[in-house]
Design a protein around this motif. Structure first.
Motif, short mmCIF file in Angstrom:
data_model
loop_
_atom_site.label_atom_id
_atom_site.label_comp_id
_atom_site.label_asym_id
_atom_site.label_seq_id
_atom_site.Cartn_x
_atom_site.Cartn_y
_atom_site.Cartn_z
N ILE A 308 0.89 -1.42 -0.17
CA ILE A 308 -0.08 0.13 -0.06
C ILE A 308 0.93 1.44 -0.11
CG2 ILE A 308 -2.01 -1.21 1.15
CD1 ILE A 308 -1.12 0.42 3.65
N TYR A 309 2.15 1.26 0.14
CA TYR A 309 2.96 2.36 0.23
C TYR A 309 4.20 2.33 -0.76
CZ TYR A 309 0.96 3.84 4.99
OH TYR A 309 0.07 4.01 6.10
N PRO A 310 4.35 3.21 -1.33
CA PRO A 310 5.33 3.27 -2.33
C PRO A 310 6.65 3.56 -1.31
CG PRO A 310 4.50 5.44 -2.68
CD PRO A 310 3.57 4.61 -1.52
N VAL A 311 7.81 3.18 -1.89
CA VAL A 311 9.09 3.48 -1.39
C VAL A 311 9.25 5.17 -1.68
CG1 VAL A 311 11.79 3.20 -1.37
CG2 VAL A 311 10.14 1.25 -1.75
N GLN A 312 9.51 5.73 -0.59
CA GLN A 312 9.69 7.11 -0.67
C GLN A 312 10.95 7.98 -0.23
OE1 GLN A 312 5.21 8.60 -0.02
NE2 GLN A 312 5.66 7.25 1.44
N ARG A 313 11.75 7.11 0.28
CA ARG A 313 13.21 7.76 0.71
C ARG A 313 14.44 6.96 0.34
NH1 ARG A 313 15.51 5.36 5.04
NH2 ARG A 313 16.69 7.11 5.76
N GLY A 314 15.58 7.27 0.39
CA GLY A 314 16.55 6.54 -0.04
C GLY A 314 17.04 5.63 0.91
N GLY A 316 19.94 5.13 2.49
CA GLY A 316 20.81 5.58 3.52
C GLY A 316 20.04 6.13 4.62
N ASN A 317 20.64 5.96 6.08
CA ASN A 317 20.26 6.09 7.30
C ASN A 317 19.98 7.53 7.35
OD1 ASN A 317 20.50 3.58 7.96
ND2 ASN A 317 22.05 3.61 9.33
N ASP A 318 20.77 8.39 6.50
CA ASP A 318 20.76 9.93 6.55
C ASP A 318 19.87 10.52 5.68
OD1 ASP A 318 22.23 10.11 8.83
OD2 ASP A 318 24.10 10.04 7.70
N ASP A 319 19.15 9.59 4.64
CA ASP A 319 18.33 10.12 3.60
C ASP A 319 16.94 10.66 4.01
OD1 ASP A 319 20.40 9.36 1.77
OD2 ASP A 319 19.70 7.51 1.22
N PRO A 320 16.62 11.66 3.87
CA PRO A 320 15.16 12.14 4.57
C PRO A 320 14.16 11.67 3.50
CG PRO A 320 16.30 14.05 3.66
CD PRO A 320 17.19 12.93 3.48
N ALA A 321 13.13 11.44 4.12
CA ALA A 321 11.89 11.21 3.27
C ALA A 321 11.48 12.92 3.06
CB ALA A 321 10.70 10.75 4.11
N PRO A 322 11.07 12.87 1.58
CA PRO A 322 10.73 14.23 1.30
C PRO A 322 9.65 14.85 1.79
CG PRO A 322 10.12 12.70 -0.35
CD PRO A 322 10.86 11.80 0.54
N ALA A 323 9.40 16.33 1.47
CA ALA A 323 8.21 16.79 2.00
C ALA A 323 7.05 16.23 1.35
CB ALA A 323 8.37 18.26 1.71
N THR A 324 7.29 15.56 -0.08
CA THR A 324 5.96 15.07 -0.69
C THR A 324 5.58 13.96 -0.35
OG1 THR A 324 7.78 14.31 -2.55
CG2 THR A 324 6.49 16.58 -2.73
N ALA A 325 6.39 13.24 0.67
CA ALA A 325 5.92 11.87 1.03
C ALA A 325 4.55 11.66 1.63
CB ALA A 325 7.02 11.30 2.03
N ARG A 326 3.93 10.69 1.46
CA ARG A 326 2.45 10.50 2.17
C ARG A 326 2.38 9.13 2.93
NH1 ARG A 326 -2.57 11.10 -1.82
NH2 ARG A 326 -1.89 9.22 -2.54
N GLY A 327 1.43 9.31 3.86
CA GLY A 327 1.49 8.22 4.65
C GLY A 327 1.64 8.27 6.23
N THR A 328 1.01 7.78 7.01
CA THR A 328 1.03 7.69 8.58
C THR A 328 0.96 6.28 8.99
OG1 THR A 328 -0.83 8.68 8.92
CG2 THR A 328 0.82 10.25 9.11
N MET A 329 1.62 5.99 10.05
CA MET A 329 1.42 4.84 10.80
C MET A 329 1.59 4.86 12.18
SD MET A 329 2.63 1.92 12.14
CE MET A 329 4.28 2.04 12.23
N ILE A 330 0.56 4.32 13.13
CA ILE A 330 0.87 4.08 14.53
C ILE A 330 0.64 2.89 14.94
CG2 ILE A 330 -0.22 4.67 16.79
CD1 ILE A 330 -1.18 7.56 15.45
N THR A 331 1.80 2.36 15.79
CA THR A 331 1.62 0.82 16.27
C THR A 331 1.31 1.01 17.60
OG1 THR A 331 2.82 -1.24 16.61
CG2 THR A 331 4.18 0.91 16.19
N LEU A 332 0.32 0.55 18.15
CA LEU A 332 -0.22 0.70 19.63
C LEU A 332 0.40 -0.16 20.49
CD1 LEU A 332 -3.80 1.55 19.21
CD2 LEU A 332 -2.00 3.07 19.59
N HIS A 333 1.38 0.11 21.56
CA HIS A 333 2.12 -0.76 22.51
C HIS A 333 1.54 -0.07 23.95
CE1 HIS A 333 5.13 -2.97 20.15
NE2 HIS A 333 4.71 -2.09 19.30
N SER A 334 1.94 -0.95 25.06
CA SER A 334 1.65 -0.30 26.30
C SER A 334 2.89 -0.80 27.27
CB SER A 334 0.41 -0.80 26.80
OG SER A 334 0.33 -2.03 27.31
N TYR A 335 3.30 0.00 28.14
CA TYR A 335 2.73 1.24 28.71
C TYR A 335 3.60 2.29 28.78
CZ TYR A 335 4.03 -1.43 32.95
OH TYR A 335 4.68 -2.13 33.68
N GLY A 336 3.40 3.52 29.27
CA GLY A 336 4.41 4.63 29.43
C GLY A 336 4.31 5.88 29.27
#
Length: 445
Positions: A308-314, A316-336
């Motif tokens: 469902i998500y295209p590859v949107q960053r390089g 490398g660990n220092d390659d940022p996702a561009p401002a045009t990148a789309r998509g959010t994800m939350i994985t729910l854990h507990s607790y803290g």
């Protein structure tokens, strides 16, 4: 990966912290007399460096404070700690008693005062799709470990919610609407998270006709929900009934001769992105598996995210996702009461750190949680995690929410069921709304 018939899902058949404890030692002795080996918290005096080392060594480290870590486990864990030179002291049981006033005879599809079983969650997805065919589509993402072995098990299931137009809710990286994914119970014992997923689904599907915010989200966004990402593990938890078992990993018992809740692989350490920095001990709570992506649950989840998500960053660990990148994800854990942002595998911040913190601040406006990296929140590094994968491999703005406090009625792994509606849902509903609304441009907040 396959889609279930709309309106119908086939059900296959036949960390953290502790609280001060008056009388804790007495309870421990009573548990021993009863023949139980209930997991407890051990307070372990430790420096920040030692806390990180405990996590890497596979100990189940919960919250840490200025001079100590809190480690979950029975007395055998304390023996291991002492053998390494630590001085653990009994802190408190991690179990909460069954909530006062709860029925001791819970419904067949619930446990511990109302928490839903896997079967109940599966039935719920089917019911929502049947009631809202214009909004909801259910998918089977792939089998659990037990199902691959012919030992029962389940398929991991997801529901896509959107006011469906052409191309919506397809397994496609080019579909027109941006996507927000909410995932729960990859660690099965974190039982409040599956209930939050349930309420989020109902809020959107039932609220579309009457709630302007829900309508706006589904008119413009695809919302995907995976209410149970580790169903075999949830079966283990629920099998304890009013004393849920603290299963963290999946049900893969093929390595190490482990017993009880020590079996399995930590699916949230098994991701193919930056795998290999956690425990190699099969019975450890953070056992990462024999290889990256070894577990069918990991494979199903990563295949889904890539679908469902295209590859949107390089790469490398220092390659940022561009401002045009789309998509959010939350994985729910507990607790803290934390909002954890990448990176987890290193102490370095991600190249999108500033944008992450801006969006995280909007979440905090709803739930009051603390935003930071793994080292800034839980105090140690992690590798092979879902949020690092979705961001690192795909450029998606992935977050981990640690739901709930470390103490009190609504704290710990097993909060009272009433806490979901009294505390967790009111706090996090607004944050979920914000994540959905940000899916079109998460790095341009």
């Amino acid at each position: 990966m396959r889609r279930a018939d709309e309106g119908q899902v086939v059900v296959e058949g036949c960390a953290r912290g502790g609280r001060s404890a008056g009388g804790g030692a007495g309870r421990r002795h009573r548990d021993r007399r009863a023949g139980r080996r209930r997991p407890v918290f051990w307070r372990v005096p430790a420096t920040a460096v030692q806390v990180a080392g405990l996590g890497r060594a596979g100990f189940d480290v919960g919250e840490s404070d200025a001079g100590a870590a809190y480690v979950v486990g029975d007395e055998s864990v304390a023996v291991r700690l002492r053998a390494l030179g630590y001085r653990p002291s009994y802190f408190d049981t991690v179990y909460k008693d069954l909530p006062a006033g709860s029925s001791r005879a819970a419904a067949a599809d619930t446990f511990y005062g109302g928490y839903r079983t896997v079967a109940a969650q599966e039935a719920h997805l089917a019911q929502v799709a049947a009631a809202h065919p214009d909004l909801a589509t259910v998918y089977d993402l792939g089998p659990s470990w037990k199902k691959t072995k012919g030992q029962g098990g389940h398929d991991l299931r997801a529901i896509c919610l959107s006011k469906k137009q052409a191309g919506d809710c397809a397994l496609s990286t080019t579909s027109p609407k941006p996507k927000f994914v909410l995932m729960a119970q990859i660690h099965p014992r974190e039982i409040s998270t599956g209930e939050l997923a349930w309420r989020w689904i109902d809020y959107l599907a039932d609220g579309y006709a009457s709630d302007a915010t829900a309508k706006s989200i589904l008119d413009t966004t695809e919302v995907w929900v995976i209410p149970i990402a580790n169903p075999d593990g949830v079966d283990v938890v629920a099998s304890g009934g009013n004393s849920p078992k603290l299963q963290r990993k999946n049900a893969d018992n093929s390595r190490g001769g482990c017993t009880g809740t020590n079996i399995g692989i930590d699916v949230n350490r098994n991701s193919t992105f930056q795998w290999g920095g956690d425990s190699n001990s099969p019975c450890a709570e953070t056992y990462q598996g024999a290889s990256a992506g070894s577990e069918p649950e990991t494979q199903a989840l990563e295949k889904f995210f890539r679908a469902i998500y295209p590859v949107q960053r390089g790469t490398g660990n220092d390659d940022p996702a561009p401002a045009t990148a789309r998509g959010t994800m939350i994985t729910l854990h507990s607790y803290g009461n934390d909002i954890v942002i990448p990176w987890g595998f290193t102490q370095a911040t991600s190249p999108n750190d500033a944008q992450y913190r801006k969006l995280g601040a909007k979440f905090t406006a709803s739930n009051g949680y603390v935003v930071g990296t793994n080292r800034e929140t839980v105090g140690y590094d992690t590798s092979g995690t879902t949020d690092d994968f979705t961001y690192g491999a795909l450029g998606v703005a992935g977050f981990t929410f640690e739901v709930g406090a470390s103490s009190g009625t609504c704290g710990g792994f097993l909060p009272r069921y009433s806490c979901v509606d009294s505390t967790f849902w009111p706090k996090n509903k607004g944050a979920f709304v914000t994540a959905a609304q940000a899916a079109a441009a998460p790095y341009r907040q």
